[in-house]
Design a protein around this motif. Structure first.
Motif, short mmCIF file in Angstrom:
data_model
loop_
_atom_site.label_atom_id
_atom_site.label_comp_id
_atom_site.label_asym_id
_atom_site.label_seq_id
_atom_site.Cartn_x
_atom_site.Cartn_y
_atom_site.Cartn_z
N LEU A 187 -37.38 -31.31 8.25
CA LEU A 187 -37.56 -31.36 9.91
C LEU A 187 -39.02 -31.05 10.02
CD1 LEU A 187 -34.62 -29.11 10.99
CD2 LEU A 187 -34.60 -31.22 11.75
N ILE A 194 -33.74 -28.94 4.20
CA ILE A 194 -33.49 -29.62 5.31
C ILE A 194 -34.68 -29.28 6.28
CG2 ILE A 194 -32.12 -30.32 7.12
CD1 ILE A 194 -29.90 -30.57 5.29
N GLN A 195 -34.99 -27.80 6.31
CA GLN A 195 -36.15 -27.55 7.03
C GLN A 195 -37.34 -28.09 6.76
OE1 GLN A 195 -36.02 -23.11 7.17
NE2 GLN A 195 -34.07 -22.91 7.36
N THR A 208 -28.98 -33.72 10.76
CA THR A 208 -30.45 -33.63 10.61
C THR A 208 -31.04 -35.11 10.54
OG1 THR A 208 -30.25 -31.51 9.74
CG2 THR A 208 -32.43 -32.36 9.63
N PRO A 247 -38.09 -26.17 12.69
CA PRO A 247 -36.53 -25.88 12.29
C PRO A 247 -36.07 -24.70 12.96
CG PRO A 247 -38.07 -26.15 10.40
CD PRO A 247 -38.73 -26.16 11.82
N GLN A 264 -29.84 -34.88 4.60
CA GLN A 264 -28.45 -34.32 4.98
C GLN A 264 -27.92 -33.95 3.47
OE1 GLN A 264 -26.69 -37.97 6.48
NE2 GLN A 264 -25.89 -38.67 4.88
N TYR A 297 -34.38 -25.92 16.10
CA TYR A 297 -33.54 -26.95 16.03
C TYR A 297 -31.89 -26.47 16.23
CZ TYR A 297 -30.62 -30.69 13.63
OH TYR A 297 -29.79 -31.71 13.14
N VAL A 336 -28.54 -25.03 7.96
CA VAL A 336 -29.82 -26.12 7.99
C VAL A 336 -30.62 -25.28 6.92
CG1 VAL A 336 -32.16 -26.81 9.09
CG2 VAL A 336 -29.90 -26.77 10.29
#
Length: 447
Positions: free
Chosen positions: A270, A266-267, A287, A277, A251, A280, A262
C-alpha cells in the motif's frame, strides 16, 4: 478480487495484454532424470541447445557509448559485447586468434580498441586486426589463415542484447515475436542496472530454471510470501519454449487463512502505491485493486503513461521464460533479469546471475517496489553502475530471504535427482511452464 480474474476495472473488460495464448499440449510424459546430472547429456546439451539458441548477454544500457563493452561468460565460452563507433552492437569470442589468450577479464569497461595482454596484438571494436606485433617475423602464409577476431551473431530487442553462436539462427525478433510487443511495453531500454549479483549454486542449471518457472512451491519453501501474493494464476505458452506467468501481489494466497487483515506485507505494498495503511478501509483481498487504482492516479499526476498497462501489470509481476536459460520479471518501475548459467564441466553446479533494472523518475513516492529488496544504500539515480557481487559455491549468497531459501533447497533437490529411487519429474498443470521448457529442450536434443 480473485487472482485468476484479470479483468481491468478501469476499462471494464479484459485487457488484451491479459489474453491467454492458444493452448499448447505438451503431453504427459515423464523424462528420465539423467538430464540433471549426466555429463554426457550436458555435453550434448551445450552443442545442441546453447550453441544453437539466442543467449541473453545483458542489458544494452550497460554499453551506452562507443567503446563500452561487457564480458559475457557462459559454459566454456566467453564473449565480448561492444558498442562500435557507429553505434551498432557487436559481439566477438573473447579470444585472440594468435595464441588463444582472453582479451578482456573485467565484467565491464571502455576501450578504443582491444589489445591482447600476451603479445599486444590490437583489434578494432568491430573485430578487425589493426596491428600484429613484429608482423615481419611471420610468413605471409601464416597470417593468411586469418587475424581478425571471431565474431558471433548479435542483436538487440526490448533493450536487451542477445548473442548466438549459430550463424544461421532465425532473427531474434522472429524468435521473440509472441512476447516481444509485451516486453517492449516496459521500456527496458530506458532502464539501467542498480543491483547485480552472481552466485554459484550446487545444482544443475535446469534445476534453477524449474524452480523459477513455477510458484507451486511458494507455500512450502517460502511460506512467508503467502500473506501477500497468490500462487494460483494464469500461465501462457508459446512456441520455442517461451512462456509467461502472472504473479499476483498485494493479496493473500488462496491457501492463506486470513483473507481480511491487512498484514505488514500488504501494508508495505500500500505504501509503495502511495496509500496510507492507517487510513485504508478495505480488506486484504481488496488491496490489489486499490493498489492498481492508486498507481493509475500516480501515473496521471506524474505523466508515467501507465494507460499502456493492464491493471494486473500495475500490481503484479509478469514473469517471462526466454528459452533456454532466462527469466524476466516485469514491473512498470523495474525489471528482474535472472540467468541460469551452466557450469563449464560439472552438471551438478550452475551460476545464478541476477540483476535489477530500474528507471529513475524524480518524484515523491516513486521508487522500485519494496519487495525487490533494494536498500537505502543502493544508488537509484543511474549515475553509477554497481559492481557485480559474486559469491562462490558454499558461501552465503546473501540474495535476500526468498532467494537464499532457493539456494539452500536446490542442492537438496539435485542430490535427490541422482537417486536410483527417482525416476523423473511428475509435473502438474501448475508446472506447465516446466513441461513446456523441457519439451523444447528435448526437441533440440533430438534434432
Amino acid at each position: 478480487m480473485n487472482a485468476l480474474d484479470l479483468w481491468d476495472i478501469h476499462i471494464g473488460k479484459r485487457h488484451p495484454f491479459n489474453d491467454r495464448a492458444p493452448r499448447i499440449d505438451n503431453g504427459t510424459g515423464r523424462p528420465t532424470p539423467d538430464r540433471y546430472f549426466d555429463p554426457a547429456f550436458a555435453a550434448q546439451e551445450w552443442d545442441k541447445v546453447f550453441a544453437r539458441s539466442w543467449l541473453l548477454a545483458g542489458p544494452a544500457s550497460d554499453i551506452p557509448e562507443p567503446g563500452d563493452f561487457m564480458k559475457f561468460d557462459i559454459g566454456p565460452e566467453s564473449f565480448i559485447i561492444v558498442r562500435d563507433n557507429d553505434g551498432s552492437v557487436r559481439a566477438h569470442y573473447n579470444v585472440c586468434p594468435h595464441r588463444g589468450s582472453q582479451l578482456v577479464t573485467t565484467d565491464l569497461g571502455s576501450l578504443d580498441r582491444f589489445t591482447c595482454p600476451f603479445h599486444s596484438w590490437k583489434f578494432a571494436l568491430d573485430g578487425k586486426c589493426e596491428s600484429v606485433t613484429d608482423a615481419e617475423t611471420f610468413r605471409p602464409e601464416v597470417l593468411c589463415h586469418g587475424t581478425d577476431l571471431s565474431s558471433v551473431r548479435c542483436e538487440v530487442a526490448a533493450g536487451l542484447v542477445f548473442v548466438a553462436m549459430d550463424p544461421d539462427i532465425q532473427p531474434l525478433a522472429d524468435f521473440l515475436a509472441p512476447i516481444l510487443p509485451q516486453l517492449e511495453l516496459y521500456e527496458i531500454d530506458q532502464m539501467y542496472v542498480v543491483q547485480h549479483r552472481r552466485s554459484d549454486w550446487g545444482s544443475n542449471w535446469k534445476g534453477g530454471v524449474d524452480a523459477f518457472a513455477e510458484i507451486y512451491h511458494l507455500h512450502a519453501v517460502h511460506p512467508q510470501t503467502q500473506c501477500l501474493m497468490d500462487d494460483r494464476t494464469q500461465i501462457d505458452l508459446w512456441p520455442g519454449g517461451l512462456s509467461r506467468q502472472f504473479v499476483p501481489f498485494a493479496q493473500p494466497s488462496q491457501r492463506f487463512a486470513d483473507q481480511d487483515s491487512v498484514n505488514p506485507g500488504i501494508q508495505m505494498m500500500l505504501r509503495d502505491a502511495g496509500l496510507d495503511p492507517a487510513s485504508y478501509q478495505g480488506t486484504a483481498r481488496e488491496t490489489r485493486a486499490a493498489v492498481q487504482q492508486a498507481k493509475r492516479r500516480r501515473s496521471d499526476e506524474l505523466g508515467l503513461r501507465y494507460e499502456r498497462f493492464s491493471d494486473s501489470q500495475l500490481s503484479d509481476s509478469v514473469v517471462y521464460s526466454v528459452f533456454p536459460n532466462v527469466q524476466i520479471g516485469c514491473h512498470p518501475e523495474a525489471v528482474f533479469l535472472h540467468r541460469f548459467i551452466p557450469h563449464p564441466t560439472d552438471p551438478n553446479q550452475f551460476t545464478y546471475d541476477t540483476c535489477i533494472l530500474y528507471r529513475h523518475v524524480d518524484a515523491p513516492g516513486y521508487s522500485a517496489p519494496a519487495w525487490m529488496g533494494l536498500g537505502a544504500e543502493v544508488d537509484l539515480s543511474g549515475r553509477t553502475r554497481p559492481e557485480v557481487v559474486h559469491t562462490a559455491l558454499g558461501e552465503p549468497p546473501c540474495l535476500g530471504e526468498v532467494l537464499d531459501q532457493d539456494s539452500d533447497l536446490l542442492p537438496v533437490v539435485q542430490k535427490g535427482a541422482r537417486s536410483r529411487g527417482f525416476r523423473g519429474p511428475l509435473w502438474s498443470e501448475q508446472e506447465g511452464r516446466l513441461r513446456h521448457f523441457h519439451a523444447e529442450l528435448d526437441r533440440l536434443m533430438g534434432a
